[in-house]
Design an enzyme around this catalytic site. Sequence first.
Site, short mmCIF file in Angstrom:
data_model
loop_
_atom_site.label_atom_id
_atom_site.label_comp_id
_atom_site.label_asym_id
_atom_site.label_seq_id
_atom_site.Cartn_x
_atom_site.Cartn_y
_atom_site.Cartn_z
N GLY A 38 0.77 -1.25 0.00
CA GLY A 38 0.00 0.00 0.00
C GLY A 38 0.80 1.29 0.00
O GLY A 38 0.32 2.31 -0.48
N ASP A 96 -4.53 1.74 10.97
CA ASP A 96 -5.93 1.34 11.20
C ASP A 96 -6.02 0.74 12.60
O ASP A 96 -5.95 1.45 13.59
CB ASP A 96 -6.33 0.39 10.08
CG ASP A 96 -7.81 0.09 10.02
OD1 ASP A 96 -8.61 1.02 10.14
OD2 ASP A 96 -8.18 -1.09 9.85
N GLY A 98 -3.77 -0.99 13.98
CA GLY A 98 -2.43 -0.95 14.56
C GLY A 98 -1.77 -2.31 14.62
O GLY A 98 -0.59 -2.42 14.96
N LEU A 101 1.33 -2.75 12.09
CA LEU A 101 2.48 -1.90 12.40
C LEU A 101 3.09 -2.20 13.75
O LEU A 101 4.31 -2.09 13.91
CB LEU A 101 2.09 -0.43 12.27
CG LEU A 101 2.05 -0.01 10.80
CD1 LEU A 101 1.36 1.34 10.64
CD2 LEU A 101 3.45 0.05 10.21
P1 IMP Z 1 -3.97 -2.45 10.66
O1 IMP Z 1 -3.04 -3.57 10.96
O2 IMP Z 1 -5.38 -2.77 11.05
O3 IMP Z 1 -3.51 -1.12 11.21
O4 IMP Z 1 -4.11 -2.39 9.10
C1 IMP Z 1 -3.23 -1.74 8.35
C2 IMP Z 1 -3.33 -2.14 6.92
O5 IMP Z 1 -4.67 -2.49 6.51
C3 IMP Z 1 -2.94 -0.94 6.12
O6 IMP Z 1 -1.55 -0.86 5.97
C4 IMP Z 1 -3.68 -1.18 4.84
O7 IMP Z 1 -2.89 -1.99 4.00
C5 IMP Z 1 -4.95 -1.90 5.27
N1 IMP Z 1 -6.05 -0.94 5.41
C6 IMP Z 1 -6.59 -0.45 6.55
N2 IMP Z 1 -7.57 0.42 6.31
C7 IMP Z 1 -7.66 0.52 4.96
C8 IMP Z 1 -8.50 1.29 4.06
O8 IMP Z 1 -9.37 2.11 4.44
N3 IMP Z 1 -8.28 1.09 2.74
C9 IMP Z 1 -7.33 0.24 2.25
N4 IMP Z 1 -6.53 -0.49 3.05
C10 IMP Z 1 -6.70 -0.35 4.40
MG MG Z 2 -0.39 -1.51 4.51
#
Ligand code: IMP
Ligand code: MG
Length: 171
Positions: A38, A96, A98, A101
């Site tokens: 992304g 999002d 977290g 990351l």
């Molecule tokens: P987390 O581990 O839930 O923080 O997700 C992070 C990853 O989910 C991001 O790096 C994105 O690749 C994907 N992601 C989260 N929200 C979105 C969105 O609104 N659109 C597209 N990809 C998303």
């Molecule tokens: Mg990502």
Amino acid sequence: MEIFISQAELAGMVQDLAAQVSRDYAGKRLLLVCVLKGAFVFLADLVRALTIPCEVEFVTASSYRNSTEPGKLEVLQDLSLPLEDYDVLVVDDILDSGNTLSVMLDHLQSRNPRSLALCALLDKPSRRLVPVQAKYVGKQIPDAFVVGYGLDYAQQYRHLPHIAVLNDENN
Ligand code: IMP
Ligand code: MG
């Protein structure tokens, strides 16, 4: 599809972030670690707006496919170089829950970089499940699913030059 962040606004956000990073990392050995897929568009624009030297590496993280434990992640493509001499800045598209990351940051921290921080283009603070602090955020957004500028839905829409909100009618 509704435009949520225009090309012009994105360019301004990237310029602001690049100015802050250039100021904070002047004189340091900066390594940008791009989280695939992304962040590839954001990274490409960010490096070209920096006014200081940097190196670039890429990592891939993915949810465990066969795990019964949700939130478990694996680092699929890892860095080969030693991090001890670098000030590492992780570059990601969106913060999002977290989950991704926090695992990636723990993993990189275990390799003892000189410093470690996070730069996210977008942040959805209301979605956070795991505490992760980003030193640099382009823009905080509400809980909507967004695509474009590298972000996908089912591998589509990454090529859009702006950020759009994906509505149910598009799925
Ligand atoms: P987390 O581990 O839930 O923080 O997700 C992070 C990853 O989910 C991001 O790096 C994105 O690749 C994907 N992601 C989260 N929200 C979105 C969105 O609104 N659109 C597209 N990809 C998303
Ligand atoms: Mg990502």
